[in-house]
Design an enzyme around this catalytic site. Structure first.
Site, PDB file in Angstrom:
ATOM      1  N   LYS A  78       0.845  -1.253  -0.149  1.00  0.00           N
ATOM      2  CA  LYS A  78       0.000   0.145   0.020  1.00  0.00           C
ATOM      3  C   LYS A  78       0.912   1.127  -0.222  1.00  0.00           C
ATOM      4  O   LYS A  78       1.880   1.128   0.543  1.00  0.00           O
ATOM      5  CB  LYS A  78      -0.938  -0.056   1.344  1.00  0.00           C
ATOM      6  CG  LYS A  78      -2.088   1.009   1.441  1.00  0.00           C
ATOM      7  CD  LYS A  78      -2.755   0.939   2.619  1.00  0.00           C
ATOM      8  CE  LYS A  78      -3.909   2.040   2.484  1.00  0.00           C
ATOM      9  NZ  LYS A  78      -4.688   1.875   3.818  1.00  0.00           N
ATOM     10  N   SER A 158      -9.942   2.417   2.921  1.00  0.00           N
ATOM     11  CA  SER A 158      -8.923   2.970   2.057  1.00  0.00           C
ATOM     12  C   SER A 158      -8.002   1.910   1.414  1.00  0.00           C
ATOM     13  O   SER A 158      -7.681   2.367   0.311  1.00  0.00           O
ATOM     14  CB  SER A 158      -8.104   4.168   2.765  1.00  0.00           C
ATOM     15  OG  SER A 158      -7.387   3.323   3.774  1.00  0.00           O
ATOM     16  N   SER A 182     -10.007   0.202   7.190  1.00  0.00           N
ATOM     17  CA  SER A 182      -9.642   0.259   5.891  1.00  0.00           C
ATOM     18  C   SER A 182      -8.910  -1.070   5.407  1.00  0.00           C
ATOM     19  O   SER A 182      -8.570  -1.233   4.077  1.00  0.00           O
ATOM     20  CB  SER A 182      -8.485   1.374   5.809  1.00  0.00           C
ATOM     21  OG  SER A 182      -9.230   2.746   5.577  1.00  0.00           O
TER      22      SER A 182
HETATM   23  N1  GLN Z   1     -13.221   4.935   6.239  1.00  0.00           N
HETATM   24  C1  GLN Z   1     -12.744   5.281   7.750  1.00  0.00           C
HETATM   25  C2  GLN Z   1     -12.248   6.556   7.275  1.00  0.00           C
HETATM   26  O1  GLN Z   1     -12.482   7.251   6.256  1.00  0.00           O
HETATM   27  C3  GLN Z   1     -11.516   4.282   7.826  1.00  0.00           C
HETATM   28  C4  GLN Z   1     -10.246   4.586   6.924  1.00  0.00           C
HETATM   29  C5  GLN Z   1      -9.149   3.813   7.686  1.00  0.00           C
HETATM   30  O2  GLN Z   1      -9.335   2.808   8.288  1.00  0.00           O
HETATM   31  N2  GLN Z   1      -7.832   4.522   7.211  1.00  0.00           N
HETATM   32  O3  GLN Z   1     -11.670   7.240   8.155  1.00  0.00           O
END
Ligand code: GLN
Length: 489
Positions: A78, A158, A182
């Protein structure tokens, strides 16, 4: 010869050891698949030269009997993990062109174990999002389509590039990071396994920070066994991260087949709100039945502060993000837009460098930390966070693991929910409580909805008990016989 890209990590590991093919052949097969699947936009940068070089080195070590735990296994990283000499952007314009002079601890561990980096995977900008639509480098498409339809779907976020690449067999596994879901939500959307370990299991050193008290790295793979293999390599104490736990790393793979006989599985009633998607609810019931059939007992539990988790998360995470992202000022990293004064340079750089969602989070975070609102929002959120953690502690006195759905729906359309941040935030409703409590959580692909799209089940356990989590996940995987793309197994 079978398609090398559809092998599991476990199978490839064994076949590489038996010299049935070389690491270079395995890498070439993945590079070719990546080339063919460019329209998914899963990678921000591909690193074929590095991949070939590392695959050759892996072959040499395999020859001389010095193979590491992931020798010759092609992985995606990532683009939130700093990789030495390779552009690391967090999918933000502000970091475009940034080539870190160092490697994150987690990616270094994967490298030391002999794995082969294929490239840097796309994500939501600074890991803020649930759809991978906020990347400066463009949206990622899910390799899945609804039955009889041609419109593109989100891979989740994400870690959307990670989920798409592993699901489409472009990489055998990928790193993800999970701040509020995410790893787990994109894994559920793309029909793969995603594991967020206990906060402190994996070092955060060298991972671009979003919300430091929540961020955790973890593996995204096609099978539970592969996740166990990868996680073992990724975690372990790191003196460079003060929140990294000085604990030895269990052999997660060794416990996989221990089953769930005698385990008590908690079913939290708060995760079944009125109006829960009927197919998600039905799959959850199916999961409960599978665990009972395998000898577990299930008990109803209550996690009373669940409803406060989402608002709490959307105060704590932006607060920490606003502080963490202060470092992107045009002086030390990435982009700079000149101004007449220093302040003007900061303002212009940040205005040009950050996307809309990141700006929204910085504004919310700065607001809740400001002198007049700190007590009302941030301090209150910290207190509620403690109550959410206490709910789990109390629940784990009665049960060994908790089973819930991973996400409230299957993947949605590539352009849906874009104008409504709150609708997007609702995706995280089942994943953020575990993040706030710091406990481990995994998503296992468990079935398809009527449109033929993947749905995941989430398994939660108490801190440092990833072993029980893996045992439950393995039973669910064995029962579900989920139809992976390309028949991979
Ligand atoms: N969807 C969540 C956010 O937008 C989680 C994102 C994440 O875990 N990096 O904060």
């Amino acid at each position: 010869m079978t398609d090398l890209t559809s092998l599991t990590i476990a199978a490839a590991r064994d076949q590489l050891a038996k010299k049935e093919f070389t690491a270079l052949e395995l890498t070439e097969a993945h590079l070719a698949a990546m080339d063919k699947a460019k329209d998914l936009n899963a990678f921000i940068v591909t690193t074929p030269e590095i991949a070939r070089e590392r695959a050759k080195a892996a072959d040499a070590r395999l020859q001389s009997g010095k193979a590491g735990a992931l020798e010759g296994i092609p992985l995606g990283i990532k683009d939130l993990f700093c990789t030495e000499g390779v552009q690391t952007t967090a999918a933000s314009h502000i970091l475009e062109g940034f080539k870190p002079p160092y490697e994150s601890t987690v990616s270094q561990k994967l490298r030391d174990a002999g794995s082969v980096m294929l490239g840097k995977l796309n994500l939501d900008e600074f890991a803020m999002g649930s759809s991978n639509m906020t990347s400066y480098f463009g949206k990622v498409k899910s390799p899945w389509k609804a039955k009889g339809r041609s419109d593109d779907l989100v891979p989740g976020g994400s870690s959307g590039g990670s989920a798409a690449s592993v699901s489409a067999c472009l990489a055998m596994g990928a790193t993800g990071t999970d701040t509020g879901g995410s790893i787990r939500q994109p894994a559920a959307f793309c029909g793969i396994v995603g594991v967020k370990p206990t906060y402190g299991r994996c070092s955060r050193w060298g991972i671009v920070a979003f919300a430091s008290s929540l961020d955790q790295a973890g593996p995204m793979t096609r099978t539970v066994r592969d996740a166990a293999i990868m996680l073992k390599v990724m975690c372990g104490h790191d003196p460079k991260d003060s929140t990294s736990a000085p604990l030895s790393v269990p052999d997660f793979e060794a416990v996989l087949k221990q089953g769930v006989k005698g385990l008590r599985i908690g079913i939290p009633k708060e995760y079944r709100p009125d109006g829960l998607n009927a197919e998600v609810a039905a799959l959850w019931d199916q999961g409960i039945q599978w665990l009972r059939d395998a000898g577990a007992t299930t008990i109803d539990i209550s996690l009373p502060h669940t409803k406060s988790a989402l608002p709490t998360y959307y105060i704590v995470a932006p607060a920490e993000a606003s502080s963490n992202l202060a470092r992107y000022d045009g002086v030390r990293f990435g982009q700079r837009v000149e101004g007449k004064t220093l302040d003007e340079m900061y303002a212009k750089t940040r205005a040009a460098g950050f996307g809309t969602e990141v700006k929204r989070r910085i504004l919310i975070g700065t607001y809740v930390l400001s002198a007049g609102y700190y007590d009302a929002y941030y301090l209150k959120a910290q207190k509620v966070r403690a109550l959410i953690a206490r709910d789990f502690n109390e629940a784990f006195e009665k049960c060994d693991a908790i089973l819930t759905p991973t996400a409230p729906t299957a993947a949605f359309g590539l352009n849906d929910k874009q104008d409504d941040p709150v609708a997007m935030y609702l995706n995280d409703v089942f994943t953020v409580p575990a993040s706030l409590a710091g406990i481990p959580g995994a998503s296992v692909p468990a079935g398809l909805n009527k449109d033929g799209l993947p749905l995941g089940l989430q398994v939660l356990t108490k801190r440092w008990d990833e072993e029980t989590m893996f045992r439950v996940c393995q039973v669910l995987e064995d029962a579900a016989q989920f139809p992976l793309l390309k028949g991979a197994r």
